[in-house]
Design a protein around this motif. Sequence first.
Motif, PDB file in Angstrom:
ATOM      1  N   ASP A   1       0.825  -1.213   0.000  1.00 14.41           N
ATOM      2  CA  ASP A   1       0.000   0.000   0.000  1.00 14.41           C
ATOM      3  C   ASP A   1       0.858   1.262   0.000  1.00 14.41           C
ATOM      4  N   GLU A   2       1.924   1.270   0.798  1.00 13.22           N
ATOM      5  CA  GLU A   2       2.804   2.450   0.859  1.00 13.22           C
ATOM      6  C   GLU A   2       3.465   2.706  -0.483  1.00 13.22           C
ATOM      7  N   ILE A   3       3.847   1.652  -1.187  1.00 14.12           N
ATOM      8  CA  ILE A   3       4.495   1.809  -2.493  1.00 14.12           C
ATOM      9  C   ILE A   3       3.520   2.411  -3.501  1.00 14.12           C
ATOM     10  N   ILE A   4       2.286   1.940  -3.510  1.00 19.98           N
ATOM     11  CA  ILE A   4       1.287   2.503  -4.426  1.00 19.98           C
ATOM     12  C   ILE A   4       1.043   3.978  -4.104  1.00 19.98           C
ATOM     13  N   MET A   5       0.957   4.316  -2.823  1.00 20.28           N
ATOM     14  CA  MET A   5       0.772   5.724  -2.454  1.00 20.28           C
ATOM     15  C   MET A   5       1.987   6.556  -2.856  1.00 20.28           C
ATOM     16  N   TRP A   6       3.184   5.992  -2.746  1.00 20.60           N
ATOM     17  CA  TRP A   6       4.411   6.673  -3.158  1.00 20.60           C
ATOM     18  C   TRP A   6       4.335   7.010  -4.656  1.00 20.60           C
ATOM     19  N   VAL A   7       3.908   6.037  -5.484  1.00 26.41           N
ATOM     20  CA  VAL A   7       3.775   6.284  -6.923  1.00 26.41           C
ATOM     21  C   VAL A   7       2.745   7.389  -7.161  1.00 26.41           C
ATOM     22  N   ALA A   8       1.626   7.321  -6.477  1.00 22.68           N
ATOM     23  CA  ALA A   8       0.567   8.321  -6.656  1.00 22.68           C
ATOM     24  C   ALA A   8       1.067   9.723  -6.335  1.00 22.68           C
ATOM     25  N   VAL A   9       1.741   9.882  -5.207  1.00 21.92           N
ATOM     26  CA  VAL A   9       2.238  11.200  -4.797  1.00 21.92           C
ATOM     27  C   VAL A   9       3.256  11.724  -5.808  1.00 21.92           C
ATOM     28  N   GLN A  10       4.177  10.860  -6.242  1.00 22.47           N
ATOM     29  CA  GLN A  10       5.192  11.285  -7.212  1.00 22.47           C
ATOM     30  C   GLN A  10       4.544  11.737  -8.528  1.00 22.47           C
ATOM     31  N   CYS A  11       3.580  10.962  -9.022  1.00 23.37           N
ATOM     32  CA  CYS A  11       2.948  11.300 -10.301  1.00 23.37           C
ATOM     33  C   CYS A  11       2.163  12.602 -10.206  1.00 23.37           C
ATOM     34  N   VAL A  12       1.365  12.748  -9.153  1.00 30.98           N
ATOM     35  CA  VAL A  12       0.545  13.955  -9.016  1.00 30.98           C
ATOM     36  C   VAL A  12       1.417  15.180  -8.763  1.00 30.98           C
ATOM     37  N   HIS A  13       2.534  15.001  -8.068  1.00 30.32           N
ATOM     38  CA  HIS A  13       3.453  16.118  -7.842  1.00 30.32           C
ATOM     39  C   HIS A  13       3.961  16.677  -9.175  1.00 30.32           C
ATOM     40  N   HIS A  14       4.350  15.783 -10.082  1.00 28.95           N
ATOM     41  CA  HIS A  14       4.878  16.205 -11.381  1.00 28.95           C
ATOM     42  C   HIS A  14       3.787  16.540 -12.398  1.00 28.95           C
ATOM     43  N   ARG A  15       2.666  15.859 -12.269  1.00 33.02           N
ATOM     44  CA  ARG A  15       1.576  16.018 -13.244  1.00 33.02           C
ATOM     45  C   ARG A  15       0.239  16.138 -12.508  1.00 33.02           C
ATOM     46  N   PRO A  16      -0.106  17.343 -12.020  1.00 36.32           N
ATOM     47  CA  PRO A  16      -1.358  17.499 -11.272  1.00 36.32           C
ATOM     48  C   PRO A  16      -2.617  17.199 -12.079  1.00 36.32           C
ATOM     49  N   ASP A  17      -2.467  17.062 -13.405  1.00 32.58           N
ATOM     50  CA  ASP A  17      -3.617  16.739 -14.244  1.00 32.58           C
ATOM     51  C   ASP A  17      -3.940  15.246 -14.234  1.00 32.58           C
ATOM     52  N   LEU A  18      -3.097  14.453 -13.569  1.00 34.43           N
ATOM     53  CA  LEU A  18      -3.269  12.999 -13.560  1.00 34.43           C
ATOM     54  C   LEU A  18      -3.722  12.502 -12.193  1.00 34.43           C
ATOM     55  N   ARG A  19      -4.261  11.278 -12.182  1.00 33.55           N
ATOM     56  CA  ARG A  19      -4.628  10.576 -10.958  1.00 33.55           C
ATOM     57  C   ARG A  19      -4.171   9.132 -11.087  1.00 33.55           C
TER      58      ARG A  19
END
Length: 192
Positions: free
Chosen positions: A47-65
Amino acid sequence: MTPSTADHAQMSVEEFEQLARTAPETVTLEFINGRLEVKPAPDGDHDEIIMWVAVQCVHHRPDLRLYRERGLRVEEYRNGRARPDGTLARARRFAGDGEWSSSDGVLMTVEVTSYGYDTDRRDRTEKRDTYAAADIPVHLLIDRDNDTLVVHSEPEKGRYRQQTTYGYGDTVTLPAPVDVTLDTEELKDYAR
């Protein structure tokens, strides 16, 4: 592509969807290569790894989820049903959809290996090939057995033409259309 059992499927897609709808909340089902698959329940590090990916992606690309376990219609003629650990798409991509969505508009799928007996077949092979056959541009496999990230890209004829492997701690650039750079140092905290 993984040999298909679609001609000898265990059940029809309609039967699978009915079974998936009535399964208890503690069980997640998928239908890959004509076979019923039971997806293992994630542990805390998963779960922590998936949240890590989510935070990294949204940080760089706020248009994504990064949508967790979004049901996707995959495989040739959309006869398969998968629930990637993460599905990266533009915000609101799945608004109005039911339980199973088309893979159109999905930019990346993410799978984090489980410590199950069938991880090699399921996570490293079958699901990768399934996502390539659905023309999902990027597939990210976070392999906890090997402490690596494997980036698959350029799907063509049911296979990803490019595959690049990185170790935990490396800087990982996810190719277009994702265009995100991951700082993977934190993943070392989840290594066994």
